[in-house]
Scaffold this motif. Structure first.
Motif, PDB file in Angstrom:
ATOM      1  N   HIS A 154       0.907  -1.332   0.085  1.00  0.00           N
ATOM      2  CA  HIS A 154       0.081   0.063  -0.009  1.00  0.00           C
ATOM      3  C   HIS A 154       0.948   1.307  -0.011  1.00  0.00           C
ATOM      4  N   PHE A 155       0.465   2.243  -0.725  1.00  0.00           N
ATOM      5  CA  PHE A 155       0.932   3.591  -0.290  1.00  0.00           C
ATOM      6  C   PHE A 155      -0.010   4.786  -0.569  1.00  0.00           C
ATOM      7  N   GLY A 156       0.273   5.742  -0.032  1.00  0.00           N
ATOM      8  CA  GLY A 156      -0.930   6.824  -0.173  1.00  0.00           C
ATOM      9  C   GLY A 156      -0.724   7.624  -1.514  1.00  0.00           C
ATOM     10  N   CYS A 185       0.873  -6.193  -8.438  1.00  0.00           N
ATOM     11  CA  CYS A 185       1.628  -7.022  -9.180  1.00  0.00           C
ATOM     12  C   CYS A 185       2.821  -7.436  -8.397  1.00  0.00           C
ATOM     13  N   TYR A 186       3.163  -6.813  -7.318  1.00  0.00           N
ATOM     14  CA  TYR A 186       4.522  -7.260  -6.413  1.00  0.00           C
ATOM     15  C   TYR A 186       4.009  -8.704  -5.622  1.00  0.00           C
ATOM     16  N   PRO A 187       2.807  -8.499  -4.787  1.00  0.00           N
ATOM     17  CA  PRO A 187       2.446  -9.761  -4.301  1.00  0.00           C
ATOM     18  C   PRO A 187       2.235 -10.971  -5.293  1.00  0.00           C
ATOM     19  N   ARG A 217      -8.275   0.094  -4.791  1.00  0.00           N
ATOM     20  CA  ARG A 217      -8.043  -1.079  -3.701  1.00  0.00           C
ATOM     21  C   ARG A 217      -8.406  -2.130  -4.293  1.00  0.00           C
ATOM     22  N   PHE A 218      -7.692  -3.168  -3.981  1.00  0.00           N
ATOM     23  CA  PHE A 218      -7.940  -4.532  -4.505  1.00  0.00           C
ATOM     24  C   PHE A 218      -7.501  -5.606  -3.463  1.00  0.00           C
ATOM     25  N   ASP A 232      -3.521  -7.806  -0.277  1.00  0.00           N
ATOM     26  CA  ASP A 232      -4.402  -6.455  -0.662  1.00  0.00           C
ATOM     27  C   ASP A 232      -3.587  -5.422  -0.809  1.00  0.00           C
ATOM     28  N   CYS A 233      -3.812  -4.631  -1.572  1.00  0.00           N
ATOM     29  CA  CYS A 233      -3.154  -3.327  -2.137  1.00  0.00           C
ATOM     30  C   CYS A 233      -3.852  -2.322  -2.153  1.00  0.00           C
TER      31      CYS A 233
END
Length: 329
Positions: A154-156, A185-187, A217-218, A232-233
């Motif tokens: 996650h990032f803002g 895509c990273y996870p 958000r996904f 989650d991201c």
């Protein structure tokens, strides 16, 4: 020494702040040219000491002193410029996600084969020593048989007011925007790396609260044989890039699995088993290691099978997750 001459396609911040300095640290060659369709190449080159600047990416690809290119364009432009670079005989390191789906991946593979060039996806986290340490823990039985993998990134992202009329490229569907492709895509790549497989089942859900309709958000749940994976991201939280692997005998948590560079290159791993808890702190320069690995591939004339296989897994899996997602509001 494993070196190549580099051209930068896209005067992007990640190239300025991460990739170009890493090439120098790794002594993986020299950046000799940069191109930008927005007219920024001249100033960019002057500030970074790059010899040549082009306002056309095609002009950079025609430069005979450029052997390899790093592509830092919006997601939706990756496939086109990978193919153009391959046709020009240039090796390619391209930002993630490499392409927007299996159809584009097939075209890129065909172009790379026809041009006899190396094409690699810039998942720099793969090259940090903590990933090797993690794979060793799984291989030597310390954790027992894998049961579940959890990951999040996650990032803002500061969103401009609708009245401003400007859309961040990460929120533009025409450019391959959305949190799944940009950070999810990273996870997904990590899951493929650790299982060396594609999932048997996927489920996904998305929040699409932006006027352009992309997912901000996904969350996804996947099954790899008997191993469950979840992630989650989002663009809506302070930075968090962690992973936990649960095994039948223990667990390991990596608090900075994707961006150890944010912590000075020091990884943070906590291993918990019946024998107790221990901390590990593998240290490395993942961006420099990525540059070294790519230059080595160029010099040896072929890519590494593992990373390309993981790229293929992730591409197909991301496509399946996007198709499975049900919007949540």
């Amino acid at each position: 020494m494993n070196q190549t001459s580099w051209g930068i396609i896209g005067a992007a911040r990640i190239a300025r702040e991460q990739v170009i300095p890493a090439i120098a640290r790794a002594e993986a060659g020299e950046v000799v040219a940069v191109s930008s369709a927005s007219g920024k190449a001249g100033q960019y080159a002057e500030e970074l000491g790059i010899a040549r600047a082009y306002d056309s990416h095609d002009d950079l690809l025609a430069d005979p002193q450029v052997e390899s290119v790093y592509i830092a364009l919006p997601n939706g432009h990756h496939a086109e410029w990978i193919r153009r670079a391959a046709r020009a005989g240039k090796h390619v390191l391209c930002e993630k996600p490499l392409v927007l789906g299996p159809a584009e991946l097939e075209l890129v593979e065909e172009a790379a084969t026809a041009g006899n060039v190396v094409v690699a996806e810039a998942f720099m986290y793969r090259y940090h020593p903590q990933l090797e340490a993690l794979r060793d823990l799984l291989a030597d039985g310390t954790l027992g048989d894998p049961v579940a993998i959890e990951a999040r990134l996650h990032f803002g992202l500061e969103r401009a007011p609708e009245s401003a009329g400007a859309t961040d490229i990460r929120l533009d569907p025409a450019l391959g925007g959305g949190s799944l492709l940009d950070v999810g895509c990273y996870p997904v790549d990590l899951f493929g790396l650790l299982t060396d497989a594609e999932p048997d089942e996927v489920m996904g859900t998305a929040v699409r609260d932006h006027p352009e309709g992309v997912d901000t958000r996904f969350a996804g749940t996947l099954r790899y044989g008997d191993v469950l994976a979840s992630f989650d991201c989002s663009f809506d939280s302070p930075f968090r890039g962690s992973a936990t692997i649960l095994g039948a005998r223990g667990s390991v948590t990596l608090s900075d699995v994707f961006r150890a560079d944010r912590m000075g290159g020091v990884g943070a791993m906590v291993v918990e088993t019946e024998a107790g808890t221990r901390e590990m702190a593998p240290t490395g320069d993942q961006y420099a290691a990525q540059a070294t690995a790519f230059a080595r591939q160029v010099r040896t004339g072929h890519g590494d099978d593992g990373p390309w296989r993981w790229t293929t897994y992730a591409c197909r899996t991301l496509d399946r997750l996007a198709a499975a997602a049900t919007p949540a509001h």
